[in-house]
Motif scaffolding. Structure first.
Motif, PDB file in Angstrom:
ATOM      1  N   UNK A 196     134.178  91.959 -25.806  1.00 48.10           N
ATOM      2  CA  UNK A 196     135.207  92.541 -24.950  1.00 48.10           C
ATOM      3  C   UNK A 196     136.068  91.486 -24.281  1.00 48.10           C
ATOM      4  N   UNK A 197     137.330  91.834 -24.088  1.00 44.34           N
ATOM      5  CA  UNK A 197     138.239  90.924 -23.395  1.00 44.34           C
ATOM      6  C   UNK A 197     139.192  91.731 -22.525  1.00 44.34           C
ATOM      7  N   UNK A 198     139.758  91.061 -21.536  1.00 46.86           N
ATOM      8  CA  UNK A 198     140.729  91.702 -20.661  1.00 46.86           C
ATOM      9  C   UNK A 198     141.655  90.653 -20.082  1.00 46.86           C
ATOM     10  N   UNK A 199     142.880  91.064 -19.819  1.00 50.30           N
ATOM     11  CA  UNK A 199     143.841  90.217 -19.128  1.00 50.30           C
ATOM     12  C   UNK A 199     144.281  90.970 -17.879  1.00 50.30           C
ATOM     13  N   UNK A 200     144.286  90.267 -16.757  1.00 56.12           N
ATOM     14  CA  UNK A 200     144.670  90.865 -15.480  1.00 56.12           C
ATOM     15  C   UNK A 200     145.847  90.076 -14.926  1.00 56.12           C
ATOM     16  N   UNK A 201     146.928  90.767 -14.652  1.00 57.72           N
ATOM     17  CA  UNK A 201     148.117  90.142 -14.085  1.00 57.72           C
ATOM     18  C   UNK A 201     148.158  90.337 -12.580  1.00 57.72           C
ATOM     19  N   UNK A 202     148.632  89.328 -11.878  1.00 56.76           N
ATOM     20  CA  UNK A 202     148.961  89.367 -10.454  1.00 56.76           C
ATOM     21  C   UNK A 202     147.777  89.397  -9.497  1.00 56.76           C
ATOM     22  N   UNK A 203     146.552  89.528  -9.953  1.00 54.84           N
ATOM     23  CA  UNK A 203     145.403  89.513  -9.044  1.00 54.84           C
ATOM     24  C   UNK A 203     145.076  88.068  -8.701  1.00 54.84           C
ATOM     25  N   UNK A 204     144.988  87.756  -7.416  1.00 54.77           N
ATOM     26  CA  UNK A 204     144.811  86.376  -6.974  1.00 54.77           C
ATOM     27  C   UNK A 204     143.439  86.102  -6.351  1.00 54.77           C
ATOM     28  N   UNK A 205     142.604  87.127  -6.222  1.00 59.90           N
ATOM     29  CA  UNK A 205     141.311  86.988  -5.561  1.00 59.90           C
ATOM     30  C   UNK A 205     140.194  86.505  -6.471  1.00 59.90           C
ATOM     31  N   UNK A 206     138.986  86.452  -5.901  1.00 56.01           N
ATOM     32  CA  UNK A 206     137.787  86.029  -6.633  1.00 56.01           C
ATOM     33  C   UNK A 206     137.427  87.043  -7.719  1.00 56.01           C
ATOM     34  N   UNK A 207     136.860  86.527  -8.820  1.00 59.41           N
ATOM     35  CA  UNK A 207     136.364  87.377  -9.903  1.00 59.41           C
ATOM     36  C   UNK A 207     134.913  86.988 -10.163  1.00 59.41           C
ATOM     37  N   UNK A 208     134.034  87.980 -10.142  1.00 54.47           N
ATOM     38  CA  UNK A 208     132.596  87.768 -10.306  1.00 54.47           C
ATOM     39  C   UNK A 208     132.100  88.408 -11.597  1.00 54.47           C
ATOM     40  N   UNK A 209     130.965  87.906 -12.098  1.00 52.90           N
ATOM     41  CA  UNK A 209     130.375  88.444 -13.324  1.00 52.90           C
ATOM     42  C   UNK A 209     128.859  88.443 -13.225  1.00 52.90           C
ATOM     43  N   UNK A 210     128.235  89.354 -13.983  1.00 56.23           N
ATOM     44  CA  UNK A 210     126.774  89.467 -14.039  1.00 56.23           C
ATOM     45  C   UNK A 210     126.409  90.164 -15.356  1.00 56.23           C
ATOM     46  N   UNK A 211     125.189  89.946 -15.829  1.00 59.56           N
ATOM     47  CA  UNK A 211     124.653  90.716 -16.953  1.00 59.56           C
ATOM     48  C   UNK A 211     123.519  91.598 -16.429  1.00 59.56           C
ATOM     49  N   UNK A 212     123.194  92.659 -17.151  1.00 61.58           N
ATOM     50  CA  UNK A 212     122.068  93.513 -16.778  1.00 61.58           C
ATOM     51  C   UNK A 212     120.754  92.877 -17.213  1.00 61.58           C
ATOM     52  N   UNK A 213     120.794  92.104 -18.302  1.00 62.85           N
ATOM     53  CA  UNK A 213     119.604  91.401 -18.783  1.00 62.85           C
ATOM     54  C   UNK A 213     120.054  90.216 -19.628  1.00 62.85           C
ATOM     55  N   UNK A 214     119.227  89.213 -19.685  1.00 60.46           N
ATOM     56  CA  UNK A 214     119.529  88.044 -20.502  1.00 60.46           C
ATOM     57  C   UNK A 214     120.749  87.279 -20.014  1.00 60.46           C
ATOM     58  N   UNK A 215     121.309  86.506 -20.902  1.00 65.69           N
ATOM     59  CA  UNK A 215     122.508  85.730 -20.578  1.00 65.69           C
ATOM     60  C   UNK A 215     123.602  86.040 -21.595  1.00 65.69           C
ATOM     61  N   UNK A 216     124.814  85.737 -21.210  1.00 61.86           N
ATOM     62  CA  UNK A 216     125.944  85.871 -22.111  1.00 61.86           C
ATOM     63  C   UNK A 216     126.893  84.718 -21.821  1.00 61.86           C
ATOM     64  N   UNK A 217     127.926  84.586 -22.614  1.00 61.92           N
ATOM     65  CA  UNK A 217     128.893  83.502 -22.451  1.00 61.92           C
ATOM     66  C   UNK A 217     130.275  84.098 -22.250  1.00 61.92           C
ATOM     67  N   UNK A 218     130.947  83.620 -21.218  1.00 59.61           N
ATOM     68  CA  UNK A 218     132.256  84.140 -20.846  1.00 59.61           C
ATOM     69  C   UNK A 218     133.283  83.009 -20.912  1.00 59.61           C
ATOM     70  N   UNK A 219     134.432  83.310 -21.486  1.00 57.27           N
ATOM     71  CA  UNK A 219     135.574  82.382 -21.469  1.00 57.27           C
ATOM     72  C   UNK A 219     136.557  82.922 -20.435  1.00 57.27           C
ATOM     73  N   UNK A 220     136.982  82.069 -19.508  1.00 56.70           N
ATOM     74  CA  UNK A 220     137.965  82.458 -18.491  1.00 56.70           C
ATOM     75  C   UNK A 220     139.134  81.483 -18.548  1.00 56.70           C
ATOM     76  N   UNK A 221     140.317  82.011 -18.755  1.00 52.26           N
ATOM     77  CA  UNK A 221     141.540  81.192 -18.780  1.00 52.26           C
ATOM     78  C   UNK A 221     142.492  81.746 -17.728  1.00 52.26           C
ATOM     79  N   UNK A 222     142.807  80.893 -16.764  1.00 53.54           N
ATOM     80  CA  UNK A 222     143.676  81.276 -15.657  1.00 53.54           C
ATOM     81  C   UNK A 222     145.056  80.631 -15.849  1.00 53.54           C
ATOM     82  N   UNK A 223     146.081  81.445 -15.692  1.00 51.07           N
ATOM     83  CA  UNK A 223     147.454  80.947 -15.791  1.00 51.07           C
ATOM     84  C   UNK A 223     148.056  80.913 -14.387  1.00 51.07           C
ATOM     85  N   UNK A 224     148.742  79.828 -14.073  1.00 55.85           N
ATOM     86  CA  UNK A 224     149.313  79.659 -12.752  1.00 55.85           C
ATOM     87  C   UNK A 224     150.817  79.388 -12.863  1.00 55.85           C
ATOM     88  N   UNK A 225     151.497  79.573 -11.751  1.00 53.66           N
ATOM     89  CA  UNK A 225     152.936  79.273 -11.731  1.00 53.66           C
ATOM     90  C   UNK A 225     153.182  77.896 -11.189  1.00 53.66           C
TER      91      UNK A 225
END
Length: 108
Positions: A79-108
């Motif tokens: 799964x992937x998602x792009x969020x525009x204009x949100x400037x706050x903290x973003x948190x993540x968790x799994x229900x079990x085990x581990x996973x790998x997340x790629x996060x790319x932030x674009x700035x002005x």
């Protein structure tokens, strides 16, 4: 008569690959200069995302989105998602085990 649309230039502010576990973590800290952020799950467990505070799963469920698991590690079909204009903290968790997340932030 046509309008001229000018797009504000942007650059990559943060580009990270990180592990996500059953302990919630701040995967993208707040940034007033952020124009958008893209998240992709490249691991084999679902990742729960919440904006502004840590997600809760189980009894009380507080999360903003679920990124589906990839069919195999680094397979690119998670799964992937792009969020525009949100400037706050973003948190993540799994229900079990581990996973790998790629996060790319674009700035002005």
């Amino acid at each position: 008569m046509g309008q001229i649309v000018r797009q504000a230039p942007s650059s990559i502010g943060n580009d990270a690959v990180m592990g996500v576990t059953t302990s919630a973590s701040n995967v993208v800290p707040s940034n007033d200069n952020r124009t958008s952020v893209t998240l992709q799950n490249v691991g084999t467990n679902k990742v729960y995302i919440r904006f502004g505070s840590a997600p809760a799963i189980g009894g009380s469920q507080y999360f903003s989105a679920i990124l589906s698991a990839a069919s195999a590690t680094d397979d690119g079909d998670g799964g992937s998602m792009t969020v525009d204009y949100y400037k706050g903290d973003i948190y993540a968790i799994t229900a079990s085990g581990t996973s790998t997340l790629i996060a790319t932030e674009f700035i002005r």
